[in-house]
Design an enzyme around this catalytic site. Structure first.
Site, mmCIF file in Angstrom:
data_model
loop_
_atom_site.group_PDB
_atom_site.id
_atom_site.type_symbol
_atom_site.label_atom_id
_atom_site.label_comp_id
_atom_site.label_asym_id
_atom_site.label_seq_id
_atom_site.Cartn_x
_atom_site.Cartn_y
_atom_site.Cartn_z
ATOM 1 N N ASP A 166 0.541 -7.203 5.766
ATOM 2 C CA ASP A 166 -0.805 -6.476 5.893
ATOM 3 C C ASP A 166 -2.073 -7.465 5.346
ATOM 4 O OD1 ASP A 166 -1.371 -6.626 2.516
ATOM 5 O OD2 ASP A 166 0.869 -5.561 2.969
ATOM 6 N N ASP B 150 7.221 -9.994 -0.811
ATOM 7 C CA ASP B 150 6.514 -8.564 -0.475
ATOM 8 C C ASP B 150 7.270 -7.801 0.753
ATOM 9 O OD1 ASP B 150 4.321 -6.564 -0.846
ATOM 10 O OD2 ASP B 150 3.301 -7.394 0.887
ATOM 11 N N TYR C 90 0.215 5.486 -4.073
ATOM 12 C CA TYR C 90 1.466 5.744 -4.153
ATOM 13 C C TYR C 90 1.833 7.117 -4.902
ATOM 14 C CZ TYR C 90 3.173 0.878 -2.813
ATOM 15 O OH TYR C 90 3.339 -0.168 -2.239
ATOM 16 N N TYR D 173 -2.102 -3.126 -6.455
ATOM 17 C CA TYR D 173 -0.655 -3.697 -5.912
ATOM 18 C C TYR D 173 -0.773 -5.079 -5.848
ATOM 19 C CZ TYR D 173 3.537 -4.276 -3.179
ATOM 20 O OH TYR D 173 4.432 -4.888 -2.522
#
EC number: 2.5.1.22
Length: 366
Positions: free
Chosen positions: A201, A276, A351, A177
Site C-alpha cells: 500500500d 508488514d 479496524y 497503523y
C-alpha cells in the site's frame, strides 16, 4: 443486482409468553400486508409462525414459552418505498406486542437490517469473530492477481480501504497503523538501512522516506497491489509508488523469502526490518496451520539480516486474541538467536478493534 433485506425484532417478555394470544393479536397486521400464515406448534417449546407474501417477502415469528419472542423479516432490498413499508410493518408489530404484553415487555431490541447479496458488500468479521458493518458506498477497484483478490472500497468515514482476499488491510484514515509498525515515533531513521517486507500500500515507505534514511528496500510480491494503491490510495502512499526507485529507496517485486535468504548468505544487515506481510494467525494450533510455519521462517530469516542493535517491527492481531498472541510470543522464544520484545496496543480507525504491535530485538551478547 437484487439483494435481500433481513430485519429483526426481539422481545424479552417479563413473564411467560402467551403464544396463542400473540399469534391472534398479530394476525391482522400480517393479513393487512397480504401475507399468508402457517403455524407449527410444539407442546413444550412454543410456536413457529411463518408468513409469506406473493411478492417474495416472508417473516418467521418464533415464540418461546419462557418469554423470548423473535421476528425475522426478509424482503427484497429494492426501493425506498419497500424499505418504508418494512419499517412501517415492524413499527406496527412492536406497538402491538407492547399492547399484548400489557407493559410486561422487559426488553425490545431492533437491530439495523442486514442487506445480503448486494452489489456492495459492507460486512466483515472482526478478528475475534464479531460482525461489523462499514459505511461502504463504492467499489473503487476489484481485481484478481495471481496471488489474491484485491479490493479498494470507499468508506464515508475512513476513505478508501484496501482489502486483500477478504481481509481489511489498511484505510486512508489509518496513519496510526503505519506509525505503530514504525515504532510510534520513538525511532531515528536518519541515515539508517531499512527493510520492509510487504507494504504494497506504500504507507510505510511513504512515511520513512520523509525521515531521511540512508536506503529503504521494500520487497512486495504483488505488482497489482502497488498498481491499485498508487492510483486509489494516494492519501496513504503519496507519490512513492509512482517509481520503483527513488533517491533513498527501491521497491523489489519479488517473494521476500528468497530475497531474505540471499541477504543472509551475503551477510547484508539492516538497522530496521519491518514485517508488514500478515497478522499473527488466528489459529491456535501451530502444528496444523501452515501460516505459523511461514511466520517462523520469516522471523528467523529477519533476525539473520538484522543488526545486533537493530529492531524488528510487526503487527500482532486483535487484543482479544490472547491465546494466539501468547503462542506468537512462544515462537519468539524458539528462534535461532535469543530475543526480547515489547508490545503496544493501538487503535487503528478502520479496524474497529484494538490492535497489538510488536518490537523485537536481539539480546545483548555477554
Amino acid at each position: 443486482m437484487a439483494a435481500a433485506r433481513h430485519s429483526t425484532l426481539d422481545f424479552k417478555l417479563g413473564a411467560k409468553a402467551d403464544g396463542e394470544a400473540i399469534l391472534k393479536g398479530l394476525q391482522s397486521i400480517f393479513q393487512e400486508q397480504g401475507m399468508t400464515e402457517s403455524v407449527h406448534t410444539w407442546q413444550d417449546h412454543g410456536y413457529l409462525a411463518t408468513y409469506t407474501n406473493k411478492n417474495g417477502s416472508f417473516a418467521n415469528l418464533r415464540i418461546y414459552p419462557h418469554g423470548l419472542v423473535l421476528l425475522d423479516l426478509q424482503s427484497y432490498d429494492s426501493d425506498v418505498q419497500g424499505k418504508q413499508e418494512t419499517d412501517s410493518l415492524l413499527n406496527k408489530i412492536e406497538e402491538k406486542m407492547k399492547e399484548l404484553s400489557q407493559d410486561s415487555t422487559g426488553r425490545v431490541k431492533r437491530l439495523p437490517p442486514i442487506v445480503r447479496g448486494g452489489a456492495i458488500d459492507r460486512y466483515w468479521p472482526t478478528a475475534d469473530g464479531r460482525l461489523v458493518e462499514y459505511d461502504i458506498d463504492e467499489v473503487v477497484y476489484d481485481e484478481d492477481s495471481p496471488y489474491q483478490n484485491i479490493k479498494i472500497l470507499h468508506s464515508k468515514q475512513f476513505g478508501n480501504i484496501l482489502i486483500l482476499s477478504g481481509d481489511v488491510n489498511l484505510a486512508e484514515s489509518d496513519l496510526a497503523y503505519t506509525r505503530a509498525i514504525m515504532g510510534s515515533g520513538k525511532e531515528d531513521y536518519t541515515g539508517k538501512d531499512v527493510l520492509i517486507l510487504g507494504g504494497g500500500d506504500g504507507g510505510i515507505l511513504c512515511e520513512i522516506v520523509k525521515l531521511k534514511p540512508k536506503m529503504v528496500t521494500m520487497v512486495e510480491i504483488d505488482q497489482m497491489v502497488i498498481d491499485g494503491c498508487k492510483k486509489y490510495m494516494r492519501r496513504t502512499c503519496g507519490d512513492v509508488l509512482d517509481n520503483l526507485r527513488g533517491d533513498c529507496y527501491q521497491v523489489l517485486i519479488e517473494d521476500c523469502i528468497p530475497v531474505l535468504k540471499m541477504y543472509a548468505k551475503e551477510g547484508r544487515e539492516f538497522d530496521y526490518v519491518i514485517n508488514d506481510l500478515t497478522a499473527v494467525p488466528i489459529s491456535t494450533s501451530p502444528e496444523e496451520d501452515s501460516t505459523w510455519d511461514f511466520l517462523r521462517l520469516i522471523l528467523d530469516l529477519s533476525m539473520k539480516v538484522l543488526k545486533q542493535d537493530g529492531k524488528y517491527f510487526t503487527q500482532g492481531n486483535c487484543v482479544n486474541l490472547t491465546e494466539a498472541l501468547s503462542l506468537y510470543e512462544e515462537q519468539l522464544g524458539r528462534l535461532y538467536c535469543p530475543v526480547e520484545f515489547s508490545k503496544e496496543i493501538v487503535c487503528v480507525p478502520s479496524y474497529l478493534e484494538l490492535w497489538v504491535f510488536y518490537t523485537v530485538w536481539k539480546k545483548a551478547k555477554p
